[in-house]
Design a protein around this motif. Structure first.
Motif, PDB file in Angstrom:
ATOM      1  N   ARG A 152       4.295  -7.809   2.159  1.00 19.90           N
ATOM      2  CA  ARG A 152       4.432  -8.319   0.723  1.00 19.90           C
ATOM      3  C   ARG A 152       3.653  -7.065  -0.112  1.00 19.90           C
ATOM      4  O   ARG A 152       3.944  -6.746  -1.225  1.00 19.90           O
ATOM      5  N   PHE A 153       2.473  -7.006   0.294  1.00 25.02           N
ATOM      6  CA  PHE A 153       1.406  -6.115  -0.698  1.00 25.02           C
ATOM      7  C   PHE A 153       1.874  -4.436  -0.337  1.00 25.02           C
ATOM      8  O   PHE A 153       2.100  -3.824  -1.299  1.00 25.02           O
ATOM      9  N   ASP A 195       5.859   1.187   9.343  1.00 27.28           N
ATOM     10  CA  ASP A 195       5.711  -0.267   9.760  1.00 27.28           C
ATOM     11  C   ASP A 195       6.362  -0.446  11.162  1.00 27.28           C
ATOM     12  O   ASP A 195       7.121   0.541  11.576  1.00 27.28           O
ATOM     13  N   ALA A 245      -2.405  -9.759   7.922  1.00 28.52           N
ATOM     14  CA  ALA A 245      -2.322 -10.855   8.614  1.00 28.52           C
ATOM     15  C   ALA A 245      -3.133 -10.685  10.098  1.00 28.52           C
ATOM     16  O   ALA A 245      -3.772 -11.392  10.555  1.00 28.52           O
ATOM     17  N   ARG A 305      -7.136  -3.006   3.573  1.00 28.65           N
ATOM     18  CA  ARG A 305      -7.046  -4.247   3.078  1.00 28.65           C
ATOM     19  C   ARG A 305      -7.849  -5.359   3.958  1.00 28.65           C
ATOM     20  O   ARG A 305      -7.536  -5.291   5.074  1.00 28.65           O
TER      21      ARG A 305
END
Ligand code: ADP
Length: 220
Positions: free
Chosen positions: A16-17, A36, A80, A103
């Protein structure tokens, strides 16, 4: 045409970020290489971002093959999985990427990222939560907080200001905030001056200490 003057940025993790980050950089005309490991994410963003590739970013060799080592900047947007995020930073350090942004989802995560060599650690959830809290409790329209207790915010022209002038109101002396910009509804922001029109529904840009800016805006 995208810039190819070394302004390219690698974005790793299109969650999402990361997807918003990559899309914003693309809109700013930056060359983006997005990575990704999930083929569904790669597929999903392939028409919005220049280069989206499927790879496991914890594999230094995979990143090397993609040419990541020639980029000046990389952002690890994985949140995550602390393990994947830390191993990815490590791989980027090994490749010698000069500016690594990562992050963190907690203070401990941040410590590990810094100790393996991340140059900038960002906390998108914490920062957004904090900013939105300020917007909720005060009448601020938008708010940016800097180190050393300093903020810049936008706020509606207070009712008591309408029809008066900054010269007459002297907000800097009275409230400790400086009005640096103002806009009349429907127009663009202009730098504020002593005779800036203070109209109903207008918006001001103010700067000062966080409490002072908050108090100036008033509580909701
Ligand atoms: P968000 O909260 O922004 O959605 P997540 O941590 O949930 O962040 O998502 C991170 C993204 O990073 C996911 O799309 C996931 O597929 C990707 N990702 C996780 N681990 C790796 C890895 N080892 N290599 C590449 N991408 C990864």
């Amino acid at each position: 045409a995208r810039r190819s003057d070394g302004g390219g940025i690698v974005v790793i993790g299109l969650g999402r970020f990361g997807c918003h980050l990559a899309a914003s950089l693309t809109r700013m005309d930056r060359e983006v290489l997005a990575v990704d490991r999930n083929p569904a994410q790669v597929q999903r963003f392939s028409d919005q971002i220049d280069r989206v590739v499927q790879a496991d970013s914890t594999e230094e060799g995979a990143l090397r093959q993609l040419g990541v080592a020639s980029f000046a900047r990389a952002v690890v947007a994985i949140g995550a999985s602390v393990e994947a995020s830390v191993l990815t930073v490590l791989a980027l350090v090994e490749l010698g990427v000069p500016q690594i942004w990562a992050r963190a989802t907690s203070q401990k995560h941040a410590k590990i990222l810094s100790s393996v060599g991340a140059h900038h650690v960002i906390f998108p959830e914490a920062e957004t939560g904090d900013r939105v809290a300020h917007l909720i409790v005060s009448r601020l329209l938008d708010f940016v907080e800097f180190d050393d207790d300093f903020a810049i915010a936008t706020v509606r022209v207070p009712g008591s200001f309408v029809g008066r002038t900054l010269l007459d109101l002297r907000p800097e002396e009275r409230s400790g905030v400086r009005v640096i910009g103002a806009k009349v509804p429907g127009e663009r922001f202009r730098y504020a001056s002593d005779d800036t029109p203070l109209t109903q529904g207008g918006v001001l840009i103010v700067e000062g200490g966080i409490d002072q800016v908050q108090r100036f805006a008033g509580r909701r």
